[in-house]
Design a protein around this motif. Sequence first.
Motif, PDB file in Angstrom:
ATOM      1  N   THR A  43       1.114  50.664 -13.970  1.00 45.55           N
ATOM      2  CA  THR A  43       1.230  49.423 -13.205  1.00 45.55           C
ATOM      3  C   THR A  43       2.541  48.738 -13.588  1.00 45.55           C
ATOM      4  OG1 THR A  43      -0.117  48.263 -14.870  1.00 45.55           O
ATOM      5  CG2 THR A  43      -1.245  49.063 -12.892  1.00 45.55           C
ATOM      6  N   VAL A  44       3.129  48.049 -12.629  1.00 44.95           N
ATOM      7  CA  VAL A  44       4.419  47.388 -12.842  1.00 44.95           C
ATOM      8  C   VAL A  44       4.302  45.937 -12.393  1.00 44.95           C
ATOM      9  CG1 VAL A  44       6.881  47.389 -12.303  1.00 44.95           C
ATOM     10  CG2 VAL A  44       5.644  49.566 -12.443  1.00 44.95           C
ATOM     11  N   GLY A  45       4.684  45.024 -13.270  1.00 43.35           N
ATOM     12  CA  GLY A  45       4.666  43.600 -12.947  1.00 43.35           C
ATOM     13  C   GLY A  45       5.959  42.944 -13.372  1.00 43.35           C
ATOM     14  N   GLY A  46       5.954  41.617 -13.437  1.00 40.24           N
ATOM     15  CA  GLY A  46       7.163  40.873 -13.778  1.00 40.24           C
ATOM     16  C   GLY A  46       7.894  40.428 -12.532  1.00 40.24           C
ATOM     17  N   GLY A  47       8.788  39.474 -12.713  1.00 36.36           N
ATOM     18  CA  GLY A  47       9.461  38.852 -11.577  1.00 36.36           C
ATOM     19  C   GLY A  47      10.210  39.811 -10.677  1.00 36.36           C
ATOM     20  N   LEU A  48      10.892  40.796 -11.253  1.00 35.06           N
ATOM     21  CA  LEU A  48      11.675  41.709 -10.427  1.00 35.06           C
ATOM     22  C   LEU A  48      10.770  42.594  -9.567  1.00 35.06           C
ATOM     23  CD1 LEU A  48      14.575  42.621  -9.793  1.00 35.06           C
ATOM     24  CD2 LEU A  48      14.283  44.404 -11.517  1.00 35.06           C
ATOM     25  N   SER A  49       9.522  42.785  -9.980  1.00 38.50           N
ATOM     26  CA  SER A  49       8.619  43.662  -9.217  1.00 38.50           C
ATOM     27  C   SER A  49       8.276  43.085  -7.845  1.00 38.50           C
ATOM     28  CB  SER A  49       7.334  43.923 -10.002  1.00 38.50           C
ATOM     29  OG  SER A  49       6.485  42.789 -10.023  1.00 38.50           O
ATOM     30  N   LEU A  50       8.625  41.826  -7.615  1.00 36.61           N
ATOM     31  CA  LEU A  50       8.398  41.244  -6.286  1.00 36.61           C
ATOM     32  C   LEU A  50       9.234  41.962  -5.224  1.00 36.61           C
ATOM     33  CD1 LEU A  50       8.288  37.446  -7.197  1.00 36.61           C
ATOM     34  CD2 LEU A  50       6.357  38.983  -6.766  1.00 36.61           C
ATOM     35  N   ALA A  51      10.278  42.650  -5.665  1.00 32.65           N
ATOM     36  CA  ALA A  51      11.107  43.435  -4.741  1.00 32.65           C
ATOM     37  C   ALA A  51      10.558  44.860  -4.633  1.00 32.65           C
ATOM     38  CB  ALA A  51      12.548  43.455  -5.231  1.00 32.65           C
ATOM     39  N   TRP A  52       9.248  44.985  -4.629  1.00 29.49           N
ATOM     40  CA  TRP A  52       8.561  46.277  -4.672  1.00 29.49           C
ATOM     41  C   TRP A  52       8.970  47.205  -3.532  1.00 29.49           C
ATOM     42  CZ3 TRP A  52       6.533  48.549  -8.543  1.00 29.49           C
ATOM     43  CH2 TRP A  52       5.566  49.544  -8.409  1.00 29.49           C
ATOM     44  N   GLU A  53       9.170  46.648  -2.343  1.00 29.91           N
ATOM     45  CA  GLU A  53       9.497  47.502  -1.194  1.00 29.91           C
ATOM     46  C   GLU A  53      10.815  48.230  -1.384  1.00 29.91           C
ATOM     47  OE1 GLU A  53      10.594  45.195   2.419  1.00 29.91           O
ATOM     48  OE2 GLU A  53      10.333  43.456   1.101  1.00 29.91           O
ATOM     49  N   THR A  57      20.965  35.028  -8.680  1.00 30.68           N
ATOM     50  CA  THR A  57      19.623  35.180  -9.228  1.00 30.68           C
ATOM     51  C   THR A  57      18.923  36.396  -8.621  1.00 30.68           C
ATOM     52  OG1 THR A  57      18.499  33.851  -7.545  1.00 30.68           O
ATOM     53  CG2 THR A  57      19.437  32.670  -9.448  1.00 30.68           C
ATOM     54  N   PRO A  58      18.003  36.994  -9.363  1.00 31.41           N
ATOM     55  CA  PRO A  58      17.235  38.117  -8.812  1.00 31.41           C
ATOM     56  C   PRO A  58      16.480  37.743  -7.536  1.00 31.41           C
ATOM     57  CG  PRO A  58      16.980  38.043 -11.183  1.00 31.41           C
ATOM     58  CD  PRO A  58      17.711  36.785 -10.796  1.00 31.41           C
ATOM     59  N   ILE A  59      16.010  36.507  -7.455  1.00 31.44           N
ATOM     60  CA  ILE A  59      15.302  36.058  -6.248  1.00 31.44           C
ATOM     61  C   ILE A  59      16.239  36.104  -5.046  1.00 31.44           C
ATOM     62  CG2 ILE A  59      14.229  34.066  -5.125  1.00 31.44           C
ATOM     63  CD1 ILE A  59      13.073  33.302  -7.844  1.00 31.44           C
ATOM     64  N   GLU A  60      17.471  35.657  -5.251  1.00 33.99           N
ATOM     65  CA  GLU A  60      18.445  35.668  -4.154  1.00 33.99           C
ATOM     66  C   GLU A  60      18.771  37.101  -3.734  1.00 33.99           C
ATOM     67  OE1 GLU A  60      22.963  34.099  -3.058  1.00 33.99           O
ATOM     68  OE2 GLU A  60      22.006  33.462  -4.946  1.00 33.99           O
TER      69      GLU A  60
END
Length: 312
Positions: A257-267, A214-217
């Motif tokens: 601006t960028v959002g969505g679930g994958l954007s949580l990996a912004w760093e 998963t992208p979260i993993e």
Amino acid sequence: MSRVLAADVGGTNIRVAVVDDVGAIHARHRQQAELSQLQASSPDEAARQVLEVLETAFRPLIDAAPDARGIGIGFPGFFHAHSGVLAASPNVPGLVDFPLAELLSERLGLPVAAHNDALTACLGEARFGAGKGLSHLIHITLGTGVGGGAVIDGAPYAGEGGMSMEIGHMRVVDPEDAGARPCGCGGRGCLETYASATAVAARYAKAAGRDWVTPIEIHERAGKGEALAQQVLTEAGAYLGQAIAEAAKLLDIRTVTVGGGLSLAWEWLHPSLVERMEQRVIPPQRGQIRVLHSILGDDAGLLGAAALALGN
């Protein structure tokens, strides 16, 4: 204080809420709705089922907010300008030239405004989020696919046929290249196949010899220092930066601006994004374009739908 009802419609669920004119959410709920799985024997049957699903989602909020002055909907598909007429939807193939706003208004007794879900997310970010106060904005959503929208001179821009800012299908790799990845649109080399959450997960799984991750993993593994996870996210950021550079050259909009679930990996996404973008824009634009992480998260589409109902 004005209040409206808003819906962010996805392929698997519908999120609805009561929202006021400063973007505060007073009530919300989520309803499962497998629109992409509808079994309709005809376009009329597809239309009936979609209207029933939406009416069921909104009814409790209408009772809870009798002062609501309208309804806004972000719906996956292409709309004829700002008419509320759905030209076509990949989620519900039976809907063609479907007067969604008009027919739902007749059922619910309130004015309805409806538009593409990615465009409403952009409108939400422009009115209530990281782009608040700006008259020009590009917003990109990194999820199962890659969606995009633009606000120009303070108004959502749909294009002549409702298909503007399909940035997920901008080519970032030459489609004639043997390694160009095939896309669901029928083309090859599209951004969606390199920078969506789905693409990142597939790229990682292949490189790691796994069936699926998963992208979260992947994000978690990157945070723990795993080189492969960091590399896959960095690559996705670079491709995104390349696409943003092309959009900036075309529209000369200086805030994205960028959002969505994958954007949580912004760093991991952001540094390579900026580096590639700066390489690809024209010289006078270098150092002039800001790329910001969404501050609305999953609520961008919902608040953008509210903005539609409030009159942008």
